[in-house]
Design an enzyme around this catalytic site. Structure first.
Site, mmCIF file in Angstrom:
data_model
loop_
_atom_site.group_PDB
_atom_site.id
_atom_site.type_symbol
_atom_site.label_atom_id
_atom_site.label_comp_id
_atom_site.label_asym_id
_atom_site.label_seq_id
_atom_site.Cartn_x
_atom_site.Cartn_y
_atom_site.Cartn_z
ATOM 1 C CB SER A 23 -0.927 0.008 1.233
ATOM 2 O OG SER A 23 -0.178 -0.175 2.412
ATOM 3 C CB THR A 155 -42.361 24.836 -6.978
ATOM 4 O OG1 THR A 155 -43.524 25.247 -7.695
ATOM 5 C CG2 THR A 155 -42.239 25.674 -5.724
ATOM 6 C CG HIS A 156 -43.313 21.481 -9.910
ATOM 7 N ND1 HIS A 156 -43.536 20.143 -9.676
ATOM 8 C CD2 HIS A 156 -44.019 22.146 -8.963
ATOM 9 C CE1 HIS A 156 -44.356 20.004 -8.637
ATOM 10 N NE2 HIS A 156 -44.657 21.203 -8.182
ATOM 11 C CB SER A 277 -15.960 26.489 -27.104
ATOM 12 O OG SER A 277 -15.936 25.743 -28.301
ATOM 13 C CE LYS A 283 -20.876 26.760 -25.647
ATOM 14 N NZ LYS A 283 -20.889 25.331 -25.431
ATOM 15 C CG ASN A 285 -18.260 26.229 -22.413
ATOM 16 O OD1 ASN A 285 -19.315 26.660 -22.861
ATOM 17 N ND2 ASN A 285 -17.351 25.612 -23.155
ATOM 18 C CD GLU A 290 -20.476 22.556 -17.773
ATOM 19 O OE1 GLU A 290 -21.059 21.823 -18.578
ATOM 20 O OE2 GLU A 290 -19.588 23.350 -18.108
ATOM 21 C CE1 TYR A 317 -5.864 -3.914 8.514
ATOM 22 C CE2 TYR A 317 -4.907 -6.072 8.086
ATOM 23 C CZ TYR A 317 -5.117 -4.757 7.715
ATOM 24 O OH TYR A 317 -4.585 -4.291 6.538
ATOM 25 C CD GLN A 322 -2.742 -2.616 1.961
ATOM 26 O OE1 GLN A 322 -2.042 -2.937 2.929
ATOM 27 N NE2 GLN A 322 -2.474 -3.013 0.729
ATOM 28 C CE LYS A 325 -4.305 2.588 5.136
ATOM 29 N NZ LYS A 325 -5.229 1.410 5.116
HETATM 30 N N1 ARG Z 1 -1.053 -1.474 5.169
HETATM 31 C C1 ARG Z 1 -1.983 -2.022 6.096
HETATM 32 C C2 ARG Z 1 -3.331 -1.359 5.931
HETATM 33 O O1 ARG Z 1 -3.362 -0.332 5.372
HETATM 34 C C3 ARG Z 1 -1.517 -1.805 7.501
HETATM 35 C C4 ARG Z 1 -2.018 -2.822 8.466
HETATM 36 C C5 ARG Z 1 -1.453 -4.155 8.150
HETATM 37 N N2 ARG Z 1 -1.720 -5.111 9.177
HETATM 38 C C6 ARG Z 1 -1.542 -6.419 8.937
HETATM 39 N N3 ARG Z 1 -1.819 -7.196 9.932
HETATM 40 N N4 ARG Z 1 -1.139 -6.875 7.806
HETATM 41 O O2 ARG Z 1 -4.347 -1.855 6.320
#
Ligand code: ARG
Length: 457
Positions: A23, A155-156, A277, A283, A285, A290, A317, A322, A325
């Site tokens: 990661s 409205t509408h 444009s 134009k 824009n 948007e 966990y 992972q 994120k």
């Molecule tokens: N890179 C992992 C994550 O983002 C960190 C935690 C990893 N923990 C493990 N037991 N492998 O979730």
């Protein structure tokens, strides 16, 4: 290169597996938070007598050096070290020798990563509250200028009743106020510290979780170590709040797009916030609103992604987590961009008060007021409504607006009509008359502006 967890293994990791499971490509963004968490952890280990004070000093100094290297772009992250946590640990050991390996005493990457995410979102949430206030300030500044600017209310998407333009803008002010409250409230839950929950079950070391919680500015440690490492509600909450917020931004953007079209021509966005444009030279824009409207898709998507990710996960966990994120970063970065643009775009937009008033003069949006006029003279509102319907139809057929009809014409429909009807139908009067609390009457809008200003201090 040997793995930090290599002891149990006899073969090297398949390269594709290394790539696939790492990661570091995205969790680098947590480097500052990771080091902050480690500094709090190591000084607690010292206070609790688990590490000597020399060890604490050496490790802390090492962490500071790494922090500087990362900030200067001198640190090298490796896929082989999987994630930000092990990359930093590896750098630490390279920097200060084997004593660096003592940093991970009494914790796990599971509580570590959760801590990093809490720290990250806490910082972002505080920034977004500030940015939302800037947007609100911009709305207030425009509203202040346009209490007496009259626009058709819809409205509408059909002309309904004329309203103060400030009133329309303030509707968005209150939406953003609620978004801010939601963010503020979510801080209560972001502010729990997972650190010290270790892998899932706590640790036999005599650690002090309150101490790290305090050092990191959290309110309290999670009371349950399993919950501490499995909980991603605080991220879900952030993604939900962001989804509601981007919905508001998208609705406002849609109105700006409509209003700046030739058909409406109510506002002109500043040149600095529009693009041209490549083929049609005439134009201008509204690309920014948007795109703001379009960004809604990814923000909803990130929420759906995390909800789906979590729904079947057993405690505690799992590597699936992972995947929490990228969506979180993406939403945070998308919002950051949206909020930074929204404030100056609103601030600099020009409101074409002449056109909005012209629009009101050329519609039938004062019809309700004739009904109210007759109703006030004792006619049941339903009957009055029926009569006005006929008057509107008559006027349309005559190619006239309601203010153009003569007294004779009015009296054909009801003897209750008198000369004062013309005053009642004037757009300013129609707006001013709506003095019920929270209504668009000018005096009410002025009071509302006061309330809004108070909400910001
Ligand atoms: N890179 C992992 C994550 O983002 C960190 C935690 C990893 N923990 C493990 N037991 N492998 O979730």
């Amino acid at each position: 290169m040997t793995k930090l967890w290599g002891g149990r293994f006899t073969k090297p990791t398949n390269k594709l597996v290394e790539e696939y499971t790492s990661s570091i490509g995205f969790d680098q963004k947590l480097a500052v938070h990771d080091i902050k968490g480690s500094l709090a952890h190591v000084s607690m280990l010292g206070e609790c007598g688990i590490l000597s004070s020399e060890e604490v000093t050496t490790i802390s100094n090492g962490l500071h050096t790494i922090e500087k290297k990362i900030a200067a772009g001198e640190a090298e992250f490796n896929v082989a070290d999987e994630d930000i946590h092990m990359n930093i640990e590896r750098m630490l050991i390279e920097e200060i020798g084997p004593v660096g390996g003592k940093l991970h005493t009494g914790r796990s990457r599971n509580d570590q990563v959760a801590t990093d995410m809490h720290l990250y979102l806490k910082e972002k949430t505080q920034e977004f509250i500030q940015q939302l206030e800037n947007v609100q300030q911009a709305l207030l500044a425009q509203a202040d200028q346009h209490v007496e600017t009259i626009i058709p209310g819809y409205t509408h998407l059909q002309r309904a009743q004329p309203i103060s333009f400030a009133h329309h803008l303030l509707a968005y002010f209150w939406m953003f106020e609620r978004d801010k409250e939601r963010l503020q409230d979510s801080l209560k839950r972001i502010n729990w510290s997972p650190l010290g929950a270790a892998a899932l079950a706590g640790t036999p070391y005599p650690i002090d979780r309150q101490m790290t919680s305090d050092a990191l500015g959290f309110d309290r440690p999670y009371p349950n170590s399993l919950d501490a490492v499995s909980d991603r509600d605080f991220i879900l909450e952030f993604l939900s709040i962001s989804s509601i917020l981007i919905t508001h931004i998208s609705r406002l953007s849609e109105e700006l797009i409509l209003w700046s079209s030739q058909e409406f021509d109510f506002v002109e966005l500043d040149d600095a916030f529009c693009t041209g444009s490549s083929i049609m030279p005439q134009k201008k824009n509204p690309d920014v609103p948007e795109l703001l409207r379009g960004k809604t898709g990814r923000i909803y998507g990130n929420l759906m992604g995390l909800l789906t990710l979590l729904k079947g996960l057993p405690l505690a966990y799992n590597k699936d987590m992972q995947e929490d994120k990228e969506g979180m970063f993406d939403t945070a970065e998308t919002l950051d961009g949206a909020l930074s643009l929204l404030a100056p775009m609103i601030e600099t937009m020009e409101v074409k008060a002449h056109n909005t008033r012209q629009a009101v003069n050329e519609d039938y949006s004062n019809a309700t007021d004739i009904a109210d006029y007759l109703a006030l003279k004792g006619l049941p509102f339903r009957q009055a409504h029926e009569i006005i319907g006929q008057i509107v139809l008559y006027a349309i057929n005559q190619n006239k607006y309601l203010l153009d009809l003569s007294m004779e014409e009015y009296q054909k429909f009801s003897p209750l009509f008198e000369k004062d009807i013309y005053k009642k139908l004037a757009p300013d009067q129609v707006v001013a008359a709506r003095q019920s609390e929270g209504g668009t009457g000018f005096e009410q809008v002025k009071q509302q502006l006061q309330l809004a200003k108070k909400a910001l201090v």
